[in-house]
Design a protein around this motif. Structure first.
Motif, PDB file in Angstrom:
ATOM      1  N   UNK A   1       0.813  -1.222   0.000  1.00 36.15           N
ATOM      2  CA  UNK A   1       0.000   0.000   0.000  1.00 36.15           C
ATOM      3  C   UNK A   1       0.842   1.264   0.000  1.00 36.15           C
ATOM      4  N   UNK A   2       2.106   1.170   0.464  1.00 33.55           N
ATOM      5  CA  UNK A   2       2.951   2.365   0.508  1.00 33.55           C
ATOM      6  C   UNK A   2       4.002   2.367  -0.602  1.00 33.55           C
ATOM      7  N   UNK A   3       3.757   1.591  -1.669  1.00 31.65           N
ATOM      8  CA  UNK A   3       4.711   1.545  -2.786  1.00 31.65           C
ATOM      9  C   UNK A   3       3.971   1.615  -4.126  1.00 31.65           C
ATOM     10  N   UNK A   4       2.938   2.449  -4.182  1.00 34.84           N
ATOM     11  CA  UNK A   4       2.156   2.586  -5.410  1.00 34.84           C
ATOM     12  C   UNK A   4       2.645   3.827  -6.140  1.00 34.84           C
ATOM     13  N   UNK A   5       3.597   3.649  -7.063  1.00 36.34           N
ATOM     14  CA  UNK A   5       4.188   4.778  -7.766  1.00 36.34           C
ATOM     15  C   UNK A   5       4.171   4.623  -9.287  1.00 36.34           C
TER      16      UNK A   5
ATOM     17  N   UNK B   1      11.390  14.270 -20.224  1.00 35.36           N
ATOM     18  CA  UNK B   1      12.350  14.634 -19.176  1.00 35.36           C
ATOM     19  C   UNK B   1      12.197  13.649 -18.030  1.00 35.36           C
ATOM     20  N   UNK B   2      13.187  12.774 -17.882  1.00 36.76           N
ATOM     21  CA  UNK B   2      13.194  11.830 -16.764  1.00 36.76           C
ATOM     22  C   UNK B   2      13.742  12.541 -15.533  1.00 36.76           C
TER      23      UNK B   2
ATOM     24  N   UNK C   1      11.332   8.733 -12.218  1.00 37.49           N
ATOM     25  CA  UNK C   1      11.896   7.398 -12.067  1.00 37.49           C
ATOM     26  C   UNK C   1      12.235   7.155 -10.599  1.00 37.49           C
ATOM     27  N   UNK C   2      11.831   6.011 -10.082  1.00 41.70           N
ATOM     28  CA  UNK C   2      12.156   5.669  -8.691  1.00 41.70           C
ATOM     29  C   UNK C   2      13.624   5.267  -8.589  1.00 41.70           C
ATOM     30  N   UNK C   3      14.274   5.536  -7.460  1.00 43.93           N
ATOM     31  CA  UNK C   3      15.694   5.192  -7.307  1.00 43.93           C
ATOM     32  C   UNK C   3      15.909   3.691  -7.178  1.00 43.93           C
TER      33      UNK C   3
END
Length: 409
Positions: free
Chosen positions: A86-90, A183-184, A246-248
């Motif tokens: 639930x805390x990783x919806x990106x 643009x990333x 973009x996520x790290x």
């Protein structure tokens, strides 16, 4: 007569504006919005306590203009079905899919990253029915007393853009909108970005990377490969838009320290040094557990034991970025026992740790583990335990260990 004429212009203005304003309010009130909690991407899960107030700020600003908010339980049920944290919806496809499952018209997601007294926040708003990005922002602030005023103002501005962009078209646009550049954005400088089926796009520098697409239709799904030395490579599904966050990447670990407490040996504690020949997958463990034993005879000396192990193991099934992981290992160990104040010798019990099974779950970025060991004494040396019988504690249960893993290097 002159006074009546002076009233004509204001009255006509009101007659033109009021229906439009009423129409906008009615349209907004009929639109349901699903706001997902902002993901905390800060290394090691630090600053988790800011997730709720930041997520609440987003929801408050959308609710303030009259949008109908989707109850959290509605989308959480969909996330549970798909086994999405639930805390990783990106990622855009996941956001859109969960939004559709919750029967929402729009979905809002994002993340934050805190480091060095600064905070980076990225928020995106999607049209769930159309499967496209409406608008979003990525911004950094100094984290001080004025931060929450600034973030509320930024989110309020985003909400007004959403209201405008989702309103009736004032001019006719081409059905197919093309994006010439993407643009990333990412807080992780040096990360290499590759687009599926194309050459290397480049590396993130100063938080951004511009990719010339040659004109891709907005909303087209793409798969991005991300990699960087010292980090685990990952794929991320995106939807083509002028700006994509973009996520790290998760950092590779070569060494970790494990702190342990074992049932039946609670009068002590242990530590394990993990070395990963293959980062976060295959490991060699050296552990030491020092504990006492309450004597059965009154006024007797306190026996002391030192349990040393050398194990080889590996994680199974799930990748390093998963919150839950499962592993298995085996090896050999020795328990040294001595009783201070007596003439008894130091006893040596060599054993085979036939099977060590454990599960880990990340809490605030640190894996908490639960492990069960099947240890069989070999009867070598000056043995107290004999040979052939599996070591157990109360009720014939094998040793159960609770511990915490601290990434070191």
């Amino acid at each position: 007569m002159r006074n009546i004429r002076t009233l004509v212009v204001p009255v006509l203005f009101l007659l033109a504006v009021v229906p439009v304003a009423w129409s906008a309010d009615a349209r907004v009130a009929a639109t349901s919005v699903c706001v997902f909690p902002l993901s905390n991407l800060t290394p090691d899960g630090k600053f988790q306590e800011h997730q709720k107030p930041l997520s609440d700020a987003v929801e408050q600003e959308f609710a303030a203009v009259g949008y109908r908010m989707v109850p959290a339980g509605q989308w959480q049920a969909e996330a549970a079905k798909e086994k999405v944290p639930a805390d990783r919806i990106t990622e855009a496809p996941v956001v859109l899919r969960l939004g559709q499952g919750a029967d929402a018209d729009m979905a809002v997601s994002g993340f934050y990253w805190m480091e060095g007294g600064r905070i980076l926040i990225s928020i995106q708003c999607y049209d769930v029915k159309a499967g496209t990005l409406i608008t979003g922002f990525l911004h950094t602030w100094r984290f001080n007393l004025g931060f929450y005023n600034s973030i509320h103002a930024e989110i309020a501005d985003l909400v007004q853009k959403v209201v405008f962009l989702t309103g009736p078209r004032l001019i006719t646009l081409k059905d197919s909108v093309r994006v010439d550049q993407i643009t990333f954005t990412s807080p992780q400088d040096g990360m290499e970005v590759l687009i599926e089926g194309q050459d290397n796009v480049g590396r993130i520098k100063d938080g951004t990377l511009v990719f010339d697409t040659g004109g891709i239709k907005a909303g087209t799904p793409l798969l991005v490969q991300k990699r960087q030395e010292g980090y685990h490579p990952l794929s991320q599904s995106i939807i083509v838009a002028p700006e994509v966050a973009l996520t790290p990447l998760p950092r590779e670990n070569r060494l970790s320290l494990e702190l342990d407490w074992t049932a039946g040996q609670l009068e002590g504690a242990g530590a394990t040094l993990r070395w990963y020949p293959v980062p976060d997958w295959i490991m060699v463990n050296f552990s030491e557990y020092l504990y006492g034993q309450i004597p059965y005879v009154q006024n007797a000396s306190l026996p002391i034991h030192a349990d040393s192990e050398l194990l080889a193991g590996l994680y199974l099934f799930l990748p390093p970025q998963s919150d839950f992981r499962f592993g298995v290992s085996s090896g050999v160990g020795t328990i040294l026992s001595w009783i201070p104040g007596t003439t008894l010798p130091i006893y040596t019990d060599v054993y085979l740790n036939l099977l060590s099974l454990w599960g880990e779950y990340k809490v605030a970025g640190f894996p908490i583990l639960l492990r069960m060991d099947v240890k069989i004494p070999l009867g070598l040396g000056t043995s107290l335990l004999g040979s052939g019988n599996v070591l157990t504690w109360g009720g014939g249960i094998p040793p159960i260990t609770v511990g915490m893993v601290l990434p070191w290097k």
